[in-house]
Design a protein around this motif. Structure first.
Motif, PDB file in Angstrom:
ATOM      1  N   THR A 173       0.811  -1.204   0.000  1.00 37.25           N
ATOM      2  CA  THR A 173       0.000   0.000   0.000  1.00 37.25           C
ATOM      3  C   THR A 173       0.855   1.269   0.000  1.00 37.25           C
ATOM      4  O   THR A 173       1.952   1.300   0.551  1.00 37.25           O
ATOM      5  CB  THR A 173      -0.928   0.017   1.212  1.00 37.25           C
ATOM      6  OG1 THR A 173      -0.150  -0.149   2.402  1.00 37.25           O
ATOM      7  CG2 THR A 173      -1.924  -1.116   1.130  1.00 37.25           C
ATOM      8  N   GLY A 174       0.293   2.324  -0.592  1.00 37.09           N
ATOM      9  CA  GLY A 174       1.000   3.585  -0.706  1.00 37.09           C
ATOM     10  C   GLY A 174       0.682   4.538   0.437  1.00 37.09           C
ATOM     11  O   GLY A 174       0.378   4.121   1.556  1.00 37.09           O
ATOM     12  N   THR A 175       0.740   5.818   0.143  1.00 34.78           N
ATOM     13  CA  THR A 175       0.617   6.844   1.177  1.00 34.78           C
ATOM     14  C   THR A 175      -0.809   6.932   1.722  1.00 34.78           C
ATOM     15  O   THR A 175      -1.762   6.437   1.123  1.00 34.78           O
ATOM     16  CB  THR A 175       1.028   8.212   0.619  1.00 34.78           C
ATOM     17  OG1 THR A 175       0.249   8.488  -0.547  1.00 34.78           O
ATOM     18  CG2 THR A 175       2.499   8.228   0.256  1.00 34.78           C
ATOM     19  N   GLY A 176      -0.922   7.580   2.895  1.00 35.68           N
ATOM     20  CA  GLY A 176      -2.219   7.709   3.553  1.00 35.68           C
ATOM     21  C   GLY A 176      -2.854   9.061   3.306  1.00 35.68           C
ATOM     22  O   GLY A 176      -2.833   9.581   2.192  1.00 35.68           O
ATOM     23  N   PHE A 183     -13.310   4.484   4.336  1.00 35.62           N
ATOM     24  CA  PHE A 183     -13.274   3.250   5.122  1.00 35.62           C
ATOM     25  C   PHE A 183     -11.874   2.992   5.663  1.00 35.62           C
ATOM     26  O   PHE A 183     -11.695   2.675   6.848  1.00 35.62           O
ATOM     27  CB  PHE A 183     -13.729   2.068   4.268  1.00 35.62           C
ATOM     28  CG  PHE A 183     -13.620   0.736   4.960  1.00 35.62           C
ATOM     29  CD1 PHE A 183     -14.635   0.293   5.797  1.00 35.62           C
ATOM     30  CD2 PHE A 183     -12.495  -0.062   4.780  1.00 35.62           C
ATOM     31  CE1 PHE A 183     -14.532  -0.933   6.443  1.00 35.62           C
ATOM     32  CE2 PHE A 183     -12.387  -1.288   5.433  1.00 35.62           C
ATOM     33  CZ  PHE A 183     -13.406  -1.729   6.270  1.00 35.62           C
ATOM     34  N   ALA A 184     -10.860   3.108   4.800  1.00 46.33           N
ATOM     35  CA  ALA A 184      -9.484   2.863   5.244  1.00 46.33           C
ATOM     36  C   ALA A 184      -9.045   3.888   6.272  1.00 46.33           C
ATOM     37  O   ALA A 184      -8.375   3.559   7.255  1.00 46.33           O
ATOM     38  CB  ALA A 184      -8.540   2.884   4.041  1.00 46.33           C
ATOM     39  N   ALA A 185      -9.417   5.149   6.064  1.00 47.07           N
ATOM     40  CA  ALA A 185      -9.029   6.200   7.007  1.00 47.07           C
ATOM     41  C   ALA A 185      -9.618   5.939   8.389  1.00 47.07           C
ATOM     42  O   ALA A 185      -8.976   6.218   9.414  1.00 47.07           O
ATOM     43  CB  ALA A 185      -9.481   7.561   6.479  1.00 47.07           C
ATOM     44  N   PHE A 188      -8.037   1.887   9.375  1.00 40.18           N
ATOM     45  CA  PHE A 188      -6.613   1.580   9.270  1.00 40.18           C
ATOM     46  C   PHE A 188      -5.764   2.852   9.334  1.00 40.18           C
ATOM     47  O   PHE A 188      -5.071   3.202   8.379  1.00 40.18           O
ATOM     48  CB  PHE A 188      -6.318   0.824   7.962  1.00 40.18           C
ATOM     49  CG  PHE A 188      -7.176  -0.391   7.758  1.00 40.18           C
ATOM     50  CD1 PHE A 188      -7.108  -1.460   8.635  1.00 40.18           C
ATOM     51  CD2 PHE A 188      -8.066  -0.454   6.696  1.00 40.18           C
ATOM     52  CE1 PHE A 188      -7.892  -2.585   8.448  1.00 40.18           C
ATOM     53  CE2 PHE A 188      -8.867  -1.577   6.500  1.00 40.18           C
ATOM     54  CZ  PHE A 188      -8.777  -2.651   7.386  1.00 40.18           C
ATOM     55  N   PRO A 189      -5.813   3.577  10.450  1.00 41.04           N
ATOM     56  CA  PRO A 189      -5.076   4.845  10.538  1.00 41.04           C
ATOM     57  C   PRO A 189      -3.571   4.677  10.408  1.00 41.04           C
ATOM     58  O   PRO A 189      -2.877   5.627  10.046  1.00 41.04           O
ATOM     59  CB  PRO A 189      -5.466   5.372  11.921  1.00 41.04           C
ATOM     60  CG  PRO A 189      -5.887   4.159  12.697  1.00 41.04           C
ATOM     61  CD  PRO A 189      -6.538   3.266  11.694  1.00 41.04           C
ATOM     62  N   PHE A 190      -3.062   3.475  10.697  1.00 40.78           N
ATOM     63  CA  PHE A 190      -1.626   3.210  10.564  1.00 40.78           C
ATOM     64  C   PHE A 190      -1.207   3.108   9.098  1.00 40.78           C
ATOM     65  O   PHE A 190      -0.009   3.100   8.800  1.00 40.78           O
ATOM     66  CB  PHE A 190      -1.269   1.893  11.271  1.00 40.78           C
ATOM     67  CG  PHE A 190      -2.042   0.725  10.730  1.00 40.78           C
ATOM     68  CD1 PHE A 190      -1.618   0.068   9.592  1.00 40.78           C
ATOM     69  CD2 PHE A 190      -3.204   0.310  11.340  1.00 40.78           C
ATOM     70  CE1 PHE A 190      -2.345  -0.994   9.072  1.00 40.78           C
ATOM     71  CE2 PHE A 190      -3.938  -0.753  10.822  1.00 40.78           C
ATOM     72  CZ  PHE A 190      -3.503  -1.408   9.684  1.00 40.78           C
ATOM     73  N   MET A 191      -2.161   3.039   8.196  1.00 38.20           N
ATOM     74  CA  MET A 191      -1.848   2.881   6.779  1.00 38.20           C
ATOM     75  C   MET A 191      -1.469   4.242   6.194  1.00 38.20           C
ATOM     76  O   MET A 191      -2.086   4.769   5.277  1.00 38.20           O
ATOM     77  CB  MET A 191      -3.034   2.260   6.038  1.00 38.20           C
ATOM     78  CG  MET A 191      -2.685   1.665   4.688  1.00 38.20           C
ATOM     79  SD  MET A 191      -4.114   0.830   3.947  1.00 38.20           S
ATOM     80  CE  MET A 191      -4.243  -0.613   5.000  1.00 38.20           C
ATOM     81  N   SER A 192      -0.435   4.808   6.776  1.00 36.65           N
ATOM     82  CA  SER A 192       0.039   6.128   6.369  1.00 36.65           C
ATOM     83  C   SER A 192       1.562   6.123   6.389  1.00 36.65           C
ATOM     84  O   SER A 192       2.204   6.812   7.182  1.00 36.65           O
ATOM     85  CB  SER A 192      -0.522   7.193   7.316  1.00 36.65           C
ATOM     86  OG  SER A 192      -0.226   8.487   6.831  1.00 36.65           O
ATOM     87  N   ASP A 210      -4.527  -3.275 -10.036  1.00 37.53           N
ATOM     88  CA  ASP A 210      -4.792  -3.416  -8.600  1.00 37.53           C
ATOM     89  C   ASP A 210      -5.518  -2.169  -8.100  1.00 37.53           C
ATOM     90  O   ASP A 210      -4.917  -1.265  -7.526  1.00 37.53           O
ATOM     91  CB  ASP A 210      -3.472  -3.641  -7.855  1.00 37.53           C
ATOM     92  CG  ASP A 210      -3.682  -4.043  -6.401  1.00 37.53           C
ATOM     93  OD1 ASP A 210      -4.837  -4.032  -5.949  1.00 37.53           O
ATOM     94  OD2 ASP A 210      -2.683  -4.364  -5.736  1.00 37.53           O
ATOM     95  N   ASP A 211      -6.817  -2.139  -8.308  1.00 29.72           N
ATOM     96  CA  ASP A 211      -7.630  -0.966  -7.963  1.00 29.72           C
ATOM     97  C   ASP A 211      -8.258  -1.210  -6.599  1.00 29.72           C
ATOM     98  O   ASP A 211      -9.343  -1.771  -6.474  1.00 29.72           O
ATOM     99  CB  ASP A 211      -8.705  -0.753  -9.028  1.00 29.72           C
ATOM    100  CG  ASP A 211      -9.321   0.631  -8.956  1.00 29.72           C
ATOM    101  OD1 ASP A 211      -8.919   1.413  -8.075  1.00 29.72           O
ATOM    102  OD2 ASP A 211     -10.218   0.916  -9.767  1.00 29.72           O
ATOM    103  N   SER A 212      -7.582  -0.783  -5.543  1.00 31.23           N
ATOM    104  CA  SER A 212      -7.961  -1.141  -4.180  1.00 31.23           C
ATOM    105  C   SER A 212      -9.080  -0.266  -3.630  1.00 31.23           C
ATOM    106  O   SER A 212      -9.073   0.955  -3.816  1.00 31.23           O
ATOM    107  CB  SER A 212      -6.745  -1.027  -3.263  1.00 31.23           C
ATOM    108  OG  SER A 212      -7.111  -1.228  -1.918  1.00 31.23           O
ATOM    109  N   PRO A 213     -10.026  -0.858  -2.892  1.00 30.38           N
ATOM    110  CA  PRO A 213     -11.050  -0.057  -2.208  1.00 30.38           C
ATOM    111  C   PRO A 213     -10.484   0.733  -1.032  1.00 30.38           C
ATOM    112  O   PRO A 213     -11.197   1.545  -0.443  1.00 30.38           O
ATOM    113  CB  PRO A 213     -12.053  -1.110  -1.722  1.00 30.38           C
ATOM    114  CG  PRO A 213     -11.257  -2.370  -1.595  1.00 30.38           C
ATOM    115  CD  PRO A 213     -10.238  -2.308  -2.693  1.00 30.38           C
ATOM    116  N   LEU A 214      -9.203   0.518  -0.701  1.00 31.64           N
ATOM    117  CA  LEU A 214      -8.586   1.243   0.405  1.00 31.64           C
ATOM    118  C   LEU A 214      -8.065   2.615  -0.015  1.00 31.64           C
ATOM    119  O   LEU A 214      -7.732   3.436   0.831  1.00 31.64           O
ATOM    120  CB  LEU A 214      -7.431   0.428   0.992  1.00 31.64           C
ATOM    121  CG  LEU A 214      -7.811  -0.935   1.571  1.00 31.64           C
ATOM    122  CD1 LEU A 214      -6.562  -1.661   2.054  1.00 31.64           C
ATOM    123  CD2 LEU A 214      -8.822  -0.791   2.702  1.00 31.64           C
TER     124      LEU A 214
END
Length: 300
Positions: A173-176, A183-185, A188-192, A210-214
Protein backbone atom coordinates in the motif's frame (compact mmCIF):
# COMPACT_ATOMS: atom_id res chain seq x y z
CA UNK A 1 -2.85 -23.01 -10.44
CA UNK A 2 -1.26 -26.43 -10.10
CA UNK A 3 1.52 -27.42 -7.72
CA UNK A 4 4.87 -27.59 -9.58
CA UNK A 5 6.19 -31.09 -10.17
CA UNK A 6 9.88 -30.19 -10.35
CA UNK A 7 12.19 -27.68 -8.65
CA UNK A 8 15.97 -27.30 -9.08
CA UNK A 9 16.47 -28.53 -5.50
CA UNK A 10 14.24 -30.68 -3.26
CA UNK A 11 12.83 -28.66 -0.36
CA UNK A 12 11.73 -29.40 3.17
CA UNK A 13 9.13 -27.49 5.16
CA UNK A 14 8.66 -27.64 8.93
CA UNK A 15 5.84 -26.10 10.96
CA UNK A 16 5.22 -24.94 13.55
CA UNK A 17 8.38 -23.84 15.26
CA UNK A 18 7.13 -21.96 18.32
CA UNK A 19 9.02 -18.94 19.63
CA UNK A 20 8.01 -17.80 23.14
CA UNK A 21 6.63 -14.25 23.05
CA UNK A 22 5.25 -13.29 26.49
CA UNK A 23 4.85 -9.60 25.70
CA UNK A 24 2.89 -10.47 22.56
CA UNK A 25 0.36 -12.50 24.53
CA UNK A 26 0.42 -15.34 21.97
CA UNK A 27 3.56 -17.31 21.16
CA UNK A 28 4.93 -16.71 17.68
CA UNK A 29 4.56 -19.66 15.30
CA UNK A 30 6.76 -19.86 12.22
CA UNK A 31 7.17 -22.11 9.21
CA UNK A 32 10.59 -22.79 7.68
CA UNK A 33 11.05 -23.92 4.08
CA UNK A 34 14.54 -24.62 2.75
CA UNK A 35 16.42 -26.75 0.24
CA UNK A 36 17.43 -30.14 1.60
CA UNK A 37 21.09 -29.55 0.75
CA UNK A 38 23.57 -26.72 0.57
CA UNK A 39 25.14 -24.36 3.07
CA UNK A 40 25.39 -20.59 3.40
CA UNK A 41 21.70 -20.27 2.52
CA UNK A 42 20.44 -16.67 2.25
CA UNK A 43 17.36 -16.01 4.39
CA UNK A 44 14.00 -14.51 3.40
CA UNK A 45 11.68 -13.49 6.25
CA UNK A 46 8.18 -13.23 4.78
CA UNK A 47 5.21 -11.23 6.14
CA UNK A 48 1.79 -12.44 5.00
CA UNK A 49 -1.16 -10.28 4.05
CA UNK A 50 -4.13 -9.49 6.29
CA UNK A 51 -5.84 -12.62 7.61
CA UNK A 52 -3.37 -15.06 6.06
CA UNK A 53 -0.83 -17.16 7.98
CA UNK A 54 2.43 -19.10 7.73
CA UNK A 55 0.86 -21.73 5.44
CA UNK A 56 0.14 -19.37 2.55
CA UNK A 57 2.19 -18.10 -0.40
CA UNK A 58 3.49 -21.53 -1.41
CA UNK A 59 3.99 -20.51 -5.07
CA UNK A 60 6.63 -18.02 -3.95
CA UNK A 61 8.02 -19.90 -0.96
CA UNK A 62 8.48 -23.21 -2.79
CA UNK A 63 10.17 -21.46 -5.69
CA UNK A 64 12.54 -19.44 -3.52
CA UNK A 65 13.51 -22.48 -1.46
CA UNK A 66 13.98 -24.55 -4.58
CA UNK A 67 16.41 -21.92 -5.83
CA UNK A 68 18.59 -21.86 -2.74
CA UNK A 69 16.89 -19.64 -0.13
CA UNK A 70 15.66 -20.46 3.35
CA UNK A 71 12.23 -18.88 3.85
CA UNK A 72 10.82 -18.17 7.31
CA UNK A 73 7.12 -17.29 7.62
CA UNK A 74 5.65 -16.06 10.92
CA UNK A 75 1.93 -16.15 11.61
CA UNK A 76 0.94 -12.60 12.62
CA UNK A 77 -1.82 -11.85 15.13
CA UNK A 78 -4.33 -10.85 12.44
CA UNK A 79 -4.34 -14.41 11.02
CA UNK A 80 -7.85 -15.81 10.74
CA UNK A 81 -6.57 -19.00 12.37
CA UNK A 82 -5.94 -17.06 15.61
CA UNK A 83 -9.39 -15.43 15.67
CA UNK A 84 -8.20 -12.21 17.34
CA UNK A 85 -10.83 -9.55 16.71
CA UNK A 86 -11.27 -5.80 17.21
CA UNK A 87 -12.36 -6.36 20.82
CA UNK A 88 -8.87 -7.62 21.70
CA UNK A 89 -6.81 -4.84 23.37
CA UNK A 90 -3.87 -5.71 21.12
CA UNK A 91 -5.81 -5.10 17.94
CA UNK A 92 -4.94 -1.39 17.41
CA UNK A 93 -1.25 -2.26 17.74
CA UNK A 94 -1.17 -5.33 15.50
CA UNK A 95 0.57 -3.33 12.77
CA UNK A 96 3.44 -2.64 15.18
CA UNK A 97 3.46 -6.17 16.62
CA UNK A 98 3.79 -7.47 13.07
CA UNK A 99 7.09 -5.61 12.70
CA UNK A 100 8.39 -6.95 16.01
CA UNK A 101 7.42 -10.45 14.82
CA UNK A 102 9.89 -10.10 11.95
CA UNK A 103 12.54 -8.75 14.29
CA UNK A 104 12.00 -11.65 16.70
CA UNK A 105 12.45 -14.12 13.85
CA UNK A 106 15.80 -12.55 13.01
CA UNK A 107 16.77 -12.51 16.68
CA UNK A 108 15.92 -16.23 16.90
CA UNK A 109 17.72 -17.62 13.86
CA UNK A 110 19.91 -19.96 15.89
CA UNK A 111 16.88 -21.32 17.72
CA UNK A 112 15.02 -21.80 14.45
CA UNK A 113 17.97 -23.60 12.85
CA UNK A 114 18.29 -25.97 15.78
CA UNK A 115 14.58 -26.80 15.66
CA UNK A 116 14.61 -27.98 12.04
CA UNK A 117 16.25 -31.35 11.37
CA UNK A 118 19.22 -31.00 9.05
CA UNK A 119 19.18 -27.19 8.97
CA UNK A 120 21.53 -26.32 11.84
CA UNK A 121 24.57 -24.38 10.63
CA UNK A 122 23.32 -24.03 7.05
CA UNK A 123 21.91 -20.49 7.16
CA UNK A 124 23.90 -17.38 6.27
CA UNK A 125 23.01 -14.90 9.02
CA UNK A 126 24.74 -12.11 7.10
CA UNK A 127 22.40 -12.33 4.10
CA UNK A 128 18.87 -11.53 5.23
CA UNK A 129 15.98 -10.21 3.12
CA UNK A 130 12.47 -9.28 4.16
CA UNK A 131 9.50 -9.70 1.84
CA UNK A 132 5.78 -9.23 2.19
CA UNK A 133 2.50 -9.05 0.32
CA UNK A 134 -0.19 -6.39 0.83
CA UNK A 135 -0.24 -5.47 4.55
CA UNK A 136 2.80 -7.69 4.84
CA UNK A 137 4.54 -5.38 2.40
CA UNK A 138 4.04 -2.45 4.76
CA UNK A 139 5.27 -4.65 7.63
CA UNK A 140 8.42 -5.59 5.73
CA UNK A 141 9.00 -2.00 4.59
CA UNK A 142 9.35 -0.85 8.19
CA UNK A 143 12.53 -2.91 8.55
CA UNK A 144 13.81 -1.25 5.36
CA UNK A 145 13.34 2.27 6.77
CA UNK A 146 9.70 3.22 6.12
CA UNK A 147 7.91 4.89 9.02
CA UNK A 148 4.26 5.46 9.92
CA UNK A 149 3.06 9.06 10.08
CA UNK A 150 0.97 10.12 13.05
CA UNK A 151 -2.21 12.19 12.85
CA UNK A 152 -0.12 15.36 12.52
CA UNK A 153 1.99 13.95 9.70
CA UNK A 154 5.05 13.41 11.88
CA UNK A 155 7.07 10.21 11.22
CA UNK A 156 6.80 7.76 14.09
CA UNK A 157 9.25 5.24 15.47
CA UNK A 158 12.18 4.18 13.30
CA UNK A 159 12.04 0.37 13.19
CA UNK A 160 14.80 -0.16 10.61
CA UNK A 161 16.80 -3.36 11.10
CA UNK A 162 20.38 -3.02 9.81
CA UNK A 163 20.68 -6.80 9.59
CA UNK A 164 18.29 -6.70 6.63
CA UNK A 165 20.11 -5.79 3.43
CA UNK A 166 17.37 -6.11 0.79
CA UNK A 167 13.59 -6.29 0.48
CA UNK A 168 10.82 -7.44 -1.86
CA UNK A 169 7.49 -5.58 -1.48
CA UNK A 170 4.51 -7.11 -3.30
CA UNK A 171 1.28 -5.13 -3.79
CA UNK A 172 2.32 -2.83 -0.95
CA UNK A 173 0.00 0.00 0.00
CA UNK A 174 1.00 3.58 -0.71
CA UNK A 175 0.62 6.84 1.18
CA UNK A 176 -2.22 7.71 3.55
CA UNK A 177 -4.04 10.97 4.23
CA UNK A 178 -6.26 12.08 1.37
CA UNK A 179 -5.18 9.07 -0.68
CA UNK A 180 -7.12 6.72 1.63
CA UNK A 181 -10.77 5.86 1.13
CA UNK A 182 -13.07 6.89 4.00
CA UNK A 183 -13.27 3.25 5.12
CA UNK A 184 -9.48 2.86 5.24
CA UNK A 185 -9.03 6.20 7.01
CA UNK A 186 -11.47 5.10 9.71
CA UNK A 187 -10.30 1.53 10.22
CA UNK A 188 -6.61 1.58 9.27
CA UNK A 189 -5.08 4.85 10.54
CA UNK A 190 -1.63 3.21 10.56
CA UNK A 191 -1.85 2.88 6.78
CA UNK A 192 0.04 6.13 6.37
CA UNK A 193 3.62 5.17 5.53
CA UNK A 194 6.43 7.58 4.83
CA UNK A 195 9.07 6.17 2.48
CA UNK A 196 11.55 9.06 2.63
CA UNK A 197 13.98 7.09 4.80
CA UNK A 198 13.46 3.68 3.19
CA UNK A 199 17.07 3.54 2.03
CA UNK A 200 17.56 -0.24 1.94
CA UNK A 201 17.55 -1.63 -1.63
CA UNK A 202 14.23 -3.17 -2.60
CA UNK A 203 12.18 -4.53 -5.47
CA UNK A 204 8.60 -3.27 -5.56
CA UNK A 205 6.06 -5.41 -7.44
CA UNK A 206 2.73 -3.80 -8.41
CA UNK A 207 -0.18 -4.87 -10.58
CA UNK A 208 -1.43 -2.33 -13.09
CA UNK A 209 -5.04 -3.44 -12.42
CA UNK A 210 -4.79 -3.42 -8.60
CA UNK A 211 -7.63 -0.97 -7.96
CA UNK A 212 -7.96 -1.14 -4.18
CA UNK A 213 -11.05 -0.06 -2.21
CA UNK A 214 -8.59 1.24 0.40
CA UNK A 215 -7.47 4.13 -1.81
CA UNK A 216 -9.09 6.74 -4.03
CA UNK A 217 -6.05 6.85 -6.31
CA UNK A 218 -6.14 3.66 -8.35
CA UNK A 219 -3.40 1.11 -9.17
CA UNK A 220 -0.55 3.64 -9.19
CA UNK A 221 -0.99 3.87 -5.39
CA UNK A 222 0.96 0.63 -5.12
CA UNK A 223 3.98 2.15 -6.85
CA UNK A 224 4.51 4.73 -4.06
CA UNK A 225 7.15 2.60 -2.28
CA UNK A 226 9.22 2.87 -5.47
CA UNK A 227 8.63 6.48 -6.44
CA UNK A 228 8.75 8.00 -2.94
CA UNK A 229 11.82 6.22 -1.54
CA UNK A 230 15.52 6.83 -2.13
CA UNK A 231 17.49 4.77 -4.66
CA UNK A 232 18.49 2.05 -5.18
CA UNK A 233 15.06 0.67 -5.98
CA UNK A 234 13.50 -1.38 -8.76
CA UNK A 235 9.89 -1.64 -9.88
CA UNK A 236 8.21 -4.57 -11.63
CA UNK A 237 4.78 -3.60 -12.95
CA UNK A 238 2.72 -6.72 -13.72
CA UNK A 239 0.46 -6.19 -16.71
CA UNK A 240 -3.09 -7.28 -15.89
CA UNK A 241 -2.12 -7.99 -12.29
CA UNK A 242 -4.67 -7.37 -9.55
CA UNK A 243 -4.00 -7.57 -5.81
CA UNK A 244 -3.18 -11.29 -5.87
CA UNK A 245 -0.73 -10.69 -8.72
CA UNK A 246 -1.96 -13.74 -10.59
CA UNK A 247 -2.17 -15.99 -7.53
CA UNK A 248 0.96 -15.62 -5.38
CA UNK A 249 -0.92 -16.27 -2.14
CA UNK A 250 -1.45 -19.97 -2.73
CA UNK A 251 -2.20 -22.84 -5.08
CA UNK A 252 -5.89 -22.70 -5.97
CA UNK A 253 -6.84 -20.00 -3.45
CA UNK A 254 -10.35 -18.69 -3.93
CA UNK A 255 -9.59 -15.00 -3.43
CA UNK A 256 -7.52 -14.83 -6.61
CA UNK A 257 -9.55 -12.90 -9.19
CA UNK A 258 -6.80 -12.65 -11.79
CA UNK A 259 -5.45 -16.20 -11.79
CA UNK A 260 -2.52 -16.46 -14.16
CA UNK A 261 0.29 -19.03 -13.87
CA UNK A 262 2.22 -16.89 -16.33
CA UNK A 263 2.11 -13.81 -14.08
CA UNK A 264 3.11 -15.88 -11.06
CA UNK A 265 5.97 -17.41 -13.04
CA UNK A 266 7.22 -13.92 -13.94
CA UNK A 267 7.15 -12.84 -10.29
CA UNK A 268 8.88 -16.06 -9.21
CA UNK A 269 11.60 -15.58 -11.80
CA UNK A 270 12.06 -11.82 -11.27
CA UNK A 271 12.12 -11.87 -7.45
CA UNK A 272 14.54 -14.80 -7.39
CA UNK A 273 16.88 -13.09 -9.85
CA UNK A 274 16.68 -9.81 -7.94
CA UNK A 275 17.56 -11.45 -4.64
CA UNK A 276 20.39 -13.52 -6.11
CA UNK A 277 21.96 -10.39 -7.60
CA UNK A 278 21.37 -8.36 -4.42
CA UNK A 279 23.15 -10.95 -2.30
CA UNK A 280 25.84 -11.61 -4.90
CA UNK A 281 26.66 -8.40 -6.80
CA UNK A 282 28.66 -10.36 -9.38
CA UNK A 283 25.57 -12.41 -10.28
CA UNK A 284 24.01 -10.92 -13.47
CA UNK A 285 20.65 -12.65 -12.99
CA UNK A 286 18.64 -9.47 -12.36
CA UNK A 287 20.11 -7.61 -15.32
CA UNK A 288 19.06 -10.41 -17.66
CA UNK A 289 15.39 -10.63 -16.61
CA UNK A 290 13.09 -10.03 -19.57
CA UNK A 291 9.47 -9.61 -18.39
CA UNK A 292 8.13 -9.79 -21.92
CA UNK A 293 4.54 -8.65 -22.52
CA UNK A 294 3.50 -9.50 -18.94
CA UNK A 295 5.51 -6.81 -17.21
CA UNK A 296 7.69 -3.72 -17.22
CA UNK A 297 10.84 -3.15 -15.19
CA UNK A 298 12.45 0.12 -14.21
CA UNK A 299 15.25 0.87 -11.78
CA UNK A 300 16.95 3.87 -10.27
Amino acid sequence: MSIPQHLPNPVLSVRPVVLPAPARGTDLQVRITAPTSGTGLPIIVFAHGFGADMDRYAPLVDHWAGHGFAVIQPTHLDARTLAIGPDDPRYPEIWRIRVTDLTQVIDSLKTIEAAVPGLDGRLDHQRIAVAGHSWGGQTASMLLGARVLDADGVPGEDMTDPRVTVGVLLATTGTGGTDLSPFAAEHFPFMSPDFADMTTPALIVAGDQDDSPLSVRGPDWFTDPYHLSPAPKSLLTVVGGEHSLGGVSGYGVTETTDESPERVALIQRATTAYLHSAFNPQDPAWSTVDPGPLGQIESR
